[in-house]
Design a protein around this motif. Structure first.
Motif, PDB file in Angstrom:
ATOM      1  N   TYR A  25       0.698  -1.179   0.020  1.00 33.45           N
ATOM      2  CA  TYR A  25      -0.133   0.044  -0.079  1.00 33.45           C
ATOM      3  C   TYR A  25       0.954   1.193  -0.005  1.00 33.45           C
ATOM      4  O   TYR A  25       1.884   1.140   0.648  1.00 33.45           O
ATOM      5  CB  TYR A  25      -1.000   0.210   1.383  1.00 33.45           C
ATOM      6  CG  TYR A  25      -1.839  -1.099   1.398  1.00 33.45           C
ATOM      7  CD1 TYR A  25      -3.249  -0.959   0.827  1.00 33.45           C
ATOM      8  CD2 TYR A  25      -1.824  -1.851   2.160  1.00 33.45           C
ATOM      9  CE1 TYR A  25      -4.178  -2.223   0.964  1.00 33.45           C
ATOM     10  CE2 TYR A  25      -2.386  -2.962   2.437  1.00 33.45           C
ATOM     11  CZ  TYR A  25      -3.647  -3.060   1.575  1.00 33.45           C
ATOM     12  OH  TYR A  25      -4.732  -3.947   1.737  1.00 33.45           O
TER      13      TYR A  25
ATOM     14  N   VAL B  39       3.588   0.770   2.703  1.00 31.32           N
ATOM     15  CA  VAL B  39       3.402  -0.397   3.622  1.00 31.32           C
ATOM     16  C   VAL B  39       3.425  -1.593   3.037  1.00 31.32           C
ATOM     17  O   VAL B  39       2.603  -1.959   1.806  1.00 31.32           O
ATOM     18  CB  VAL B  39       1.941  -0.155   4.260  1.00 31.32           C
ATOM     19  CG1 VAL B  39       1.868  -1.545   5.422  1.00 31.32           C
ATOM     20  CG2 VAL B  39       1.951   1.299   5.055  1.00 31.32           C
TER      21      VAL B  39
ATOM     22  N   ALA C 146       2.198  -4.962   3.328  1.00 30.26           N
ATOM     23  CA  ALA C 146       1.221  -5.813   4.171  1.00 30.26           C
ATOM     24  C   ALA C 146       1.122  -7.418   3.935  1.00 30.26           C
ATOM     25  O   ALA C 146       1.267  -8.051   4.960  1.00 30.26           O
ATOM     26  CB  ALA C 146      -0.318  -5.377   3.587  1.00 30.26           C
TER      27      ALA C 146
ATOM     28  N   PRO D 119       0.127 -11.255  15.149  1.00 38.29           N
ATOM     29  CA  PRO D 119      -0.149  -9.946  15.723  1.00 38.29           C
ATOM     30  C   PRO D 119      -0.824  -8.904  14.787  1.00 38.29           C
ATOM     31  O   PRO D 119      -1.004  -9.103  13.660  1.00 38.29           O
ATOM     32  CB  PRO D 119       1.233  -9.417  15.854  1.00 38.29           C
ATOM     33  CG  PRO D 119       2.280 -10.806  15.648  1.00 38.29           C
ATOM     34  CD  PRO D 119       1.363 -11.677  14.748  1.00 38.29           C
ATOM     35  N   SER D 120      -1.417  -7.763  15.614  1.00 33.45           N
ATOM     36  CA  SER D 120      -2.057  -6.888  14.813  1.00 33.45           C
ATOM     37  C   SER D 120      -1.248  -6.264  13.600  1.00 33.45           C
ATOM     38  O   SER D 120       0.020  -5.959  13.748  1.00 33.45           O
ATOM     39  CB  SER D 120      -2.494  -5.682  15.848  1.00 33.45           C
ATOM     40  OG  SER D 120      -3.314  -4.815  15.165  1.00 33.45           O
ATOM     41  N   GLY D 121      -1.743  -6.170  12.662  1.00 33.28           N
ATOM     42  CA  GLY D 121      -0.999  -5.569  11.242  1.00 33.28           C
ATOM     43  C   GLY D 121      -0.271  -6.527  10.694  1.00 33.28           C
ATOM     44  O   GLY D 121       0.498  -6.151   9.739  1.00 33.28           O
ATOM     45  N   SER D 122      -0.107  -7.826  10.983  1.00 33.02           N
ATOM     46  CA  SER D 122       0.484  -8.585  10.284  1.00 33.02           C
ATOM     47  C   SER D 122      -0.146  -9.297   9.190  1.00 33.02           C
ATOM     48  O   SER D 122       0.930  -9.835   8.208  1.00 33.02           O
ATOM     49  CB  SER D 122       0.714  -9.949  11.345  1.00 33.02           C
ATOM     50  OG  SER D 122      -0.687 -10.694  11.406  1.00 33.02           O
ATOM     51  N   GLY D 123      -1.117  -8.789   8.664  1.00 39.69           N
ATOM     52  CA  GLY D 123      -1.504  -8.820   7.217  1.00 39.69           C
ATOM     53  C   GLY D 123      -2.634  -9.891   7.229  1.00 39.69           C
ATOM     54  O   GLY D 123      -3.069 -10.547   5.856  1.00 39.69           O
ATOM     55  N   LYS D 124      -3.386 -10.536   8.247  1.00 41.64           N
ATOM     56  CA  LYS D 124      -4.213 -11.499   8.167  1.00 41.64           C
ATOM     57  C   LYS D 124      -5.446 -10.999   7.385  1.00 41.64           C
ATOM     58  O   LYS D 124      -5.908 -11.706   6.524  1.00 41.64           O
ATOM     59  CB  LYS D 124      -4.946 -11.616   9.553  1.00 41.64           C
ATOM     60  CG  LYS D 124      -3.814 -12.094  10.588  1.00 41.64           C
ATOM     61  CD  LYS D 124      -4.282 -12.446  11.938  1.00 41.64           C
ATOM     62  CE  LYS D 124      -4.841 -11.197  12.746  1.00 41.64           C
ATOM     63  NZ  LYS D 124      -3.741 -10.115  13.080  1.00 41.64           N
ATOM     64  N   SER D 125      -6.004  -9.864   7.531  1.00 41.34           N
ATOM     65  CA  SER D 125      -7.296  -9.214   6.694  1.00 41.34           C
ATOM     66  C   SER D 125      -6.905  -9.289   5.398  1.00 41.34           C
ATOM     67  O   SER D 125      -7.562  -9.403   4.556  1.00 41.34           O
ATOM     68  CB  SER D 125      -7.805  -8.044   7.364  1.00 41.34           C
ATOM     69  OG  SER D 125      -8.419  -8.299   8.718  1.00 41.34           O
ATOM     70  N   THR D 126      -5.733  -8.795   5.163  1.00 42.56           N
ATOM     71  CA  THR D 126      -5.332  -8.391   3.536  1.00 42.56           C
ATOM     72  C   THR D 126      -5.272  -9.787   2.941  1.00 42.56           C
ATOM     73  O   THR D 126      -5.665  -9.819   2.054  1.00 42.56           O
ATOM     74  CB  THR D 126      -3.769  -7.582   3.622  1.00 42.56           C
ATOM     75  OG1 THR D 126      -3.781  -6.357   4.493  1.00 42.56           O
ATOM     76  CG2 THR D 126      -3.460  -7.279   2.112  1.00 42.56           C
TER      77      THR D 126
ATOM     78  N   HIS E 160      -8.038 -13.870  16.734  1.00 41.30           N
ATOM     79  CA  HIS E 160      -7.179 -13.504  17.602  1.00 41.30           C
ATOM     80  C   HIS E 160      -7.027 -14.472  18.588  1.00 41.30           C
ATOM     81  O   HIS E 160      -6.394 -14.524  19.509  1.00 41.30           O
ATOM     82  CB  HIS E 160      -7.334 -12.193  18.208  1.00 41.30           C
ATOM     83  CG  HIS E 160      -7.036 -11.023  17.205  1.00 41.30           C
ATOM     84  ND1 HIS E 160      -7.775 -10.292  16.495  1.00 41.30           N
ATOM     85  CD2 HIS E 160      -5.767 -10.540  16.839  1.00 41.30           C
ATOM     86  CE1 HIS E 160      -7.334  -9.380  15.780  1.00 41.30           C
ATOM     87  NE2 HIS E 160      -5.878  -9.552  16.035  1.00 41.30           N
TER      88      HIS E 160
END
Ligand code: ATP
Length: 263
Positions: free
Chosen positions: A29, A36, A38, A57-64, A221
């Motif tokens: 991104y 970034v 992702a 962890p948060s921001g590790s790319g799971k949703s992406t 999580h």
């Protein structure tokens, strides 16, 4: 942590051909403050008829990763195949059709239409695909998730757990090859969350009478939720850093603790 091994201990199923394949997927991104990364070169095959949890962890790319696997976002580099079809060359209309035919979604916020009854929410994918929903099957799907008698209620008249079960009934009825679930238990109490996880587990374990085996890919999580999966894929900083097969919540939590940055 007091996590116990869940009731959902399940027999291994022989792996089938992949339902979703990510090959060297990178997603970058550009934002005001720079670039970034992702996802950085993620390759993974989700076998058909299996349940995979994605953790990190948060921001590790799971949703992406989930958005790209479902064709809701496109990779900057690399390729995605769903049920043998490459997503790269598809135009928006074809991609939408493929999504309606092959994929289901269960999100933390239920993604139901408040103006429609539970019945009509379950029947919606069939209608969108131009098919006439079979009344007995729609009612059957609602009964399967324990919502017998609530077919005429609208989502605001149902509890969070009941709304999530409507979303799962919709997936049961549409029988998508792949069900993507993003924090499906995130807004539920422990009891309602366990019901939802057992339903997801049953989707994968149910004998396949027609159509493809159902595959579930779930971002979570919660180590206890992940312990319902056949396999847990761990992400950190946009990369796959590990995988555990049929593990219990305590071991999953221990692995997660190694990945969480020290605060
Ligand atoms: N549209 C966007 N524009 C810029 N950066 C983005 C965008 N979407 C995600 N990111 C960044 O990409 C990285 C991965 O985000 P992603 O949402 O996939 O992480 P996640 O593991 O799902 O996080 P969380 O557990 O907090 O939901 C993060 O650094 C995030 O800030």
């Amino acid at each position: 942590m007091t996590a116990t091994f869940p009731a959902a201990v399940h027999a291994p199923r022989p792996p089938g051909p992949p339902a979703v394949v990510l090959d060297d997927v990178t997603r970058t991104y550009r934002s005001g403050s720079g670039t970034v990364h992702a996802l950085r070169g993620v390759s993974h095959a989700f076998a058909a008829g299996t349940f995979t949890a994605i953790m990190g962890p948060s921001g590790s790319g799971k949703s992406t990763l989930m958005q790209i696997a479902a064709g809701l976002d496109r990779p900057t580099r690399g390729s995605v195949q769903v049920a043998g079809t490459g997503l790269a060359g598809l135009n928006r209309t074809t991609l939408t059709r493929l999504r309606r035919q092959m994929m289901g979604f269960v999100f933390q916020q239920y993604n139901l239409l408040d103006a429609l009854t539970a019945y009509d929410n379950v029947a919606l994918p069939a209608r969108l695909a131009g098919r006439r929903p079979n009344r007995a099957e729609v009612i059957g799907a609602l009964e399967q998730v324990g919502l017998h008698g609530l077919a005429r209620r609208r989502p605001p008249e149902l509890s969070g757990g009941q709304q999530q079960r409507v979303a799962i009934a919709r997936a049961l009825h549409a029988r998508p090859a792949v069900l993507f679930a993003d924090e499906p238990t995130g807004a539920l109490d422990r009891h309602a969350g366990r019901d939802v996880l057992e339903l997801l587990r049953n989707l994968v374990d149910a004998p396949v009478t027609h159509g493809p085996a159902q595959t579930v890919v779930m971002v979570t999580h919660d180590p206890l939720a992940a312990s319902y999966a056949d396999s847990v894929l761990f992400l950190a900083d946009g990369q796959v850093v590990g995988q555990m097969e049929r593990s219990d919540a305590a071991r999953i939590a221990a692995r997660m603790a190694e990945l969480e940055p020290v605060r």
